[in-house]
Design a protein around this motif. Sequence first.
Motif, PDB file in Angstrom:
ATOM      1  N   ILE A  22       0.845  -1.188   0.000  1.00  0.00           N
ATOM      2  CA  ILE A  22       0.000   0.000   0.000  1.00  0.00           C
ATOM      3  C   ILE A  22       0.890   1.251   0.000  1.00  0.00           C
ATOM      4  N   TYR A  23       1.751   1.375   0.956  1.00  0.00           N
ATOM      5  CA  TYR A  23       2.748   2.448   0.976  1.00  0.00           C
ATOM      6  C   TYR A  23       3.914   1.940   1.796  1.00  0.00           C
ATOM      7  N   PRO A  24       4.991   1.605   1.130  1.00  0.00           N
ATOM      8  CA  PRO A  24       6.127   0.977   1.811  1.00  0.00           C
ATOM      9  C   PRO A  24       6.684   1.841   2.943  1.00  0.00           C
ATOM     10  N   THR A  25       6.829   1.258   4.107  1.00  0.00           N
ATOM     11  CA  THR A  25       7.368   1.948   5.268  1.00  0.00           C
ATOM     12  C   THR A  25       8.755   2.501   4.976  1.00  0.00           C
TER      13      THR A  25
ATOM     14  N   ARG B 187      12.929   6.296   4.765  1.00  0.00           N
ATOM     15  CA  ARG B 187      14.264   6.505   4.203  1.00  0.00           C
ATOM     16  C   ARG B 187      14.255   7.163   2.834  1.00  0.00           C
ATOM     17  N   GLY B 188      13.084   7.495   2.326  1.00  0.00           N
ATOM     18  CA  GLY B 188      13.003   8.146   1.037  1.00  0.00           C
ATOM     19  C   GLY B 188      13.261   7.178  -0.112  1.00  0.00           C
ATOM     20  N   LEU B 189      13.255   7.717  -1.299  1.00  0.00           N
ATOM     21  CA  LEU B 189      13.415   6.897  -2.495  1.00  0.00           C
ATOM     22  C   LEU B 189      14.761   6.176  -2.554  1.00  0.00           C
TER      23      LEU B 189
ATOM     24  N   ALA C 220      21.607   5.867 -10.219  1.00  0.00           N
ATOM     25  CA  ALA C 220      21.329   7.212  -9.724  1.00  0.00           C
ATOM     26  C   ALA C 220      19.943   7.253  -9.108  1.00  0.00           C
ATOM     27  N   VAL C 221      19.831   8.037  -8.027  1.00  0.00           N
ATOM     28  CA  VAL C 221      18.546   8.320  -7.387  1.00  0.00           C
ATOM     29  C   VAL C 221      18.667   9.690  -6.727  1.00  0.00           C
ATOM     30  N   PRO C 222      17.721  10.585  -6.971  1.00  0.00           N
ATOM     31  CA  PRO C 222      17.792  11.897  -6.312  1.00  0.00           C
ATOM     32  C   PRO C 222      17.716  11.746  -4.792  1.00  0.00           C
ATOM     33  N   GLU C 223      18.523  12.501  -4.082  1.00  0.00           N
ATOM     34  CA  GLU C 223      18.532  12.439  -2.619  1.00  0.00           C
ATOM     35  C   GLU C 223      17.381  13.234  -2.018  1.00  0.00           C
ATOM     36  N   GLU C 224      16.956  14.307  -2.703  1.00  0.00           N
ATOM     37  CA  GLU C 224      15.911  15.151  -2.129  1.00  0.00           C
ATOM     38  C   GLU C 224      14.555  14.445  -2.163  1.00  0.00           C
ATOM     39  N   ARG C 225      13.732  14.787  -1.171  1.00  0.00           N
ATOM     40  CA  ARG C 225      12.388  14.217  -1.104  1.00  0.00           C
ATOM     41  C   ARG C 225      11.534  14.835  -2.209  1.00  0.00           C
ATOM     42  N   LEU C 226      10.687  14.003  -2.766  1.00  0.00           N
ATOM     43  CA  LEU C 226       9.790  14.407  -3.845  1.00  0.00           C
ATOM     44  C   LEU C 226       8.358  14.265  -3.341  1.00  0.00           C
ATOM     45  N   PRO C 227       7.376  14.795  -4.087  1.00  0.00           N
ATOM     46  CA  PRO C 227       5.990  14.589  -3.664  1.00  0.00           C
ATOM     47  C   PRO C 227       5.701  13.095  -3.473  1.00  0.00           C
ATOM     48  N   GLU C 228       4.884  12.789  -2.473  1.00  0.00           N
ATOM     49  CA  GLU C 228       4.589  11.412  -2.103  1.00  0.00           C
ATOM     50  C   GLU C 228       4.123  10.573  -3.293  1.00  0.00           C
TER      51      GLU C 228
ATOM     52  N   LEU D 143       6.129   7.287  -4.628  1.00  0.00           N
ATOM     53  CA  LEU D 143       5.451   5.991  -4.628  1.00  0.00           C
ATOM     54  C   LEU D 143       5.371   5.411  -6.031  1.00  0.00           C
ATOM     55  N   THR D 144       5.060   6.240  -7.012  1.00  0.00           N
ATOM     56  CA  THR D 144       4.962   5.752  -8.387  1.00  0.00           C
ATOM     57  C   THR D 144       6.319   5.275  -8.892  1.00  0.00           C
ATOM     58  N   ALA D 145       7.378   6.027  -8.617  1.00  0.00           N
ATOM     59  CA  ALA D 145       8.723   5.596  -9.016  1.00  0.00           C
ATOM     60  C   ALA D 145       9.079   4.272  -8.342  1.00  0.00           C
ATOM     61  N   TYR D 146       8.763   4.160  -7.066  1.00  0.00           N
ATOM     62  CA  TYR D 146       9.019   2.923  -6.320  1.00  0.00           C
ATOM     63  C   TYR D 146       8.275   1.750  -6.951  1.00  0.00           C
ATOM     64  N   LEU D 147       6.996   1.949  -7.278  1.00  0.00           N
ATOM     65  CA  LEU D 147       6.194   0.869  -7.866  1.00  0.00           C
ATOM     66  C   LEU D 147       6.735   0.446  -9.228  1.00  0.00           C
TER      67      LEU D 147
END
Length: 190
Positions: free
Chosen positions: A77-80, A85-87, A106-114, A118-122
């Motif tokens: 649903i939404y990974p803990t 720990r962010g993306l 590569a992965v951006p270190e800054e937090r992005l909109p939720e 989540l979509t990138a993670y999925l």
Amino acid sequence: MGSLARRVLVTTDVARKRLERSLHDGAQQRLVAATTTLGLALRRLEHGEDGAAELVEEASAELAQCVEDLRDLARAIYPTVLSERGLPGALNDLARRAAGVVEIEAVPEERLPEAVELTAYLVVSEALAGPGDAVVSVRSEGSALVVSVSGAAVPEDHLERLRDRIEALDGSIEGDEGSSLRAVIPISVG
């Protein structure tokens, strides 16, 4: 209602039904089994019969597995790890658990909109679900997040669900004969 909106509704309904089925077939069944086993153990204790300790151990194992089942559902649903720990941390966790060798370029270190995270993670999660090695790159390019996975083998029905989610955010996704995946997700999600 437009075609995309209809597909998003259908996808949401399918996901809800899958979640209900997972709860019923997984955690709920384990809880019922553990409750029954604990009831048997209690009766054995009340009657001074042997075997109560073994039944409590069995119920404990069922409950431990139930906790794992619920954690897996929560991650779906939404990974803990994504919220904690962010993306970067979440993708490293996916890479560690993948069947093949995964290189995170590569992965951006800054937090992005939720919704973007989540979509990138999925996308990466689906791409790494099969066997084989992969290379993952997630980069901010202008006003979009570009997720590329080479070595990805995403089944067509999973790709369609990802496409619906990404298009609902005004993004795009394309695959290359099951060997690569590229998603463009706008960062300025409302």
